[in-house]
Scaffold this active site. Structure first.
Site, short mmCIF file in Angstrom:
data_model
loop_
_atom_site.label_atom_id
_atom_site.label_comp_id
_atom_site.label_asym_id
_atom_site.label_seq_id
_atom_site.Cartn_x
_atom_site.Cartn_y
_atom_site.Cartn_z
N ASP A 281 -11.48 2.96 3.93
CA ASP A 281 -11.92 1.56 3.88
C ASP A 281 -13.44 1.48 3.78
OD1 ASP A 281 -10.28 -0.59 3.72
OD2 ASP A 281 -9.83 -0.69 5.87
N LYS B 192 0.85 -1.19 0.00
CA LYS B 192 0.00 0.00 0.00
C LYS B 192 0.88 1.24 0.00
CE LYS B 192 -3.92 -2.24 2.12
NZ LYS B 192 -4.52 -2.75 3.35
N GLN C 1 -4.94 -1.49 9.44
CA GLN C 1 -4.87 -2.84 8.88
C GLN C 1 -5.52 -3.85 9.84
OE1 GLN C 1 -3.45 -3.64 5.72
NE2 GLN C 1 -4.45 -5.59 6.15
#
Ligand code: NDP
Length: 297
Positions: free
Chosen positions: A123, A56, A100
């Site tokens: 997200d 990422k 995460q």
């Protein structure tokens, strides 16, 4: 026989998307002196998560954006993590925050998701964004289902009136996928473990999205000839060689590819799209926070 033309190449699609993101970022920089920034927070040393976080960060920088990495030790307390999120929420250089998952057991995931500023929630897991998506407002949309929608629209154009069946009703894939396909004017059925006659339900689908987590559960004869099949599943199964494993989807690929009009393979289908969509969400979040027009990516 598998016709290569009916395989949807997720890797190539993700490359195209990253190129469009890079272009949009350069334009925003030039016109508005704004550099979108993504903060990624990792707690602990899970090897798979470390690889994701590294990728990422690498792809964020490659697209011309700023990357802020926060690697915290496994013994970090929930309060310490929430304090970091508060600081990132207040930091004007950070437009997107990704924590995460999974988190270590002593940290309550929902409390962490709730703490992220919904406008920086790239997200799309915050309940405010779930509500915005469900009501058709401008939301941050979960990356995997948004990537699936983009691939479907790229392949099929206007989805209006198509019969879509989603197998799986999780909050991160199945439910947001349903909201997106309703928004795209499909007639949507969401199937799950209690669905009766699942093969018959699947056979209705012009668009079949599999997000189950069961290796090759969906067979070729469950698929309507010519349907578009999006296989979100990632399942590790024993490989041909002793001690080796390989990845398969939720769809029996060879059988399904012989019937489908188009299908995503595993690996190389939906998977590669997810990070690219995360970067797209970061650019959109930066534009919304700065009050400038969102680029069409
Ligand atoms: P969940 O385990 O959260 O949800 C699975 C869903 O499948 C549930 O709704 C469950 O039904 C349903 N289900 C389970 N068994 C059956 C069955 N026999 N028949 C019909 N439905 C069934 O999984 P996720 O949504 O998180 O993930 C699904 C898959 O997608 C996994 O393989 C995961 O690894 C993969 N994935 C891939 C991503 C990518 O980037 N490519 C990103 C996210 C996930 P019920 O609700 O009734 O229990």
């Amino acid at each position: 026989m598998t016709d290569r033309k009916n395989i949807i190449d997720g890797k190539a699609f993700a490359e195209g998307l990253r190129a469009r993101i890079t272009e949009a970022v350069a334009t925003i920089k030039l016109d508005h002196a704004l550099v979108p920034g993504l903060a990624v927070v990792l707690v602990g040393e899970d090897p798979a998560s470390q690889v994701y976080v590294r990728n990422k960060a690498k792809q964020t920088v490659a697209c011309g954006m700023q990357s802020f990495e926060h690697r915290l030790p496994v013994e970090t307390t929930q309060q310490e993590l929430l304090d970091l999120i508060d600081r990132l929420n207040a930091d004007d250089a950070v437009h997107g925050i990704l924590v995460q998952l999974p988190l270590p057991d002593h940290i309550e995931e929902q409390a962490v998701i709730d703490a992220v500023d919904p406008d920086k929630d790239v997200d799309g897991f915050h309940v405010i964004n779930t509500g915005r998506l469900a009501t058709g407002a401008a939301a941050m949309v979960p990356c995997t289902p948004l990537g699936c929608l983009m691939m479907l629209q790229d392949r099929l154009g206007d989805l209006s009136g198509l019969e879509a069946v989603i197998v799986g009703r999780s909050n991160i894939v199945g439910k947001p996928m349903a909201a997106l396909l309703i928004g795209a004017n499909c007639t949507v059925t969401v199937a799950h473990s209690r669905t009766r006659n699942l093969p018959d339900v699947c056979r209705r689908a012009d668009i079949l999205v599999a997000a189950v987590g069961r290796p090759e559960m969906i067979r070729g004869d469950w698929i309507k000839p010519g349907a578009t099949v999006i296989d979100v599943g990632i399942n590790r199964v024993p490989g041909a060689e002793e001690g080796k494993t390989r990845l398969v989807g939720d769809v029996a690929f060879a059988e399904a590819a012989a019937v489908a009009g188009a299908i995503t393979p595993v690996p190389g289908g939906v998977g590669p799209m997810t990070i690219a969509v995360l970067l797209r969400n970061t650019v959109v979040a930066a534009c919304r926070q700065a009050g400038i027009a969102e680029p069409t990516i």
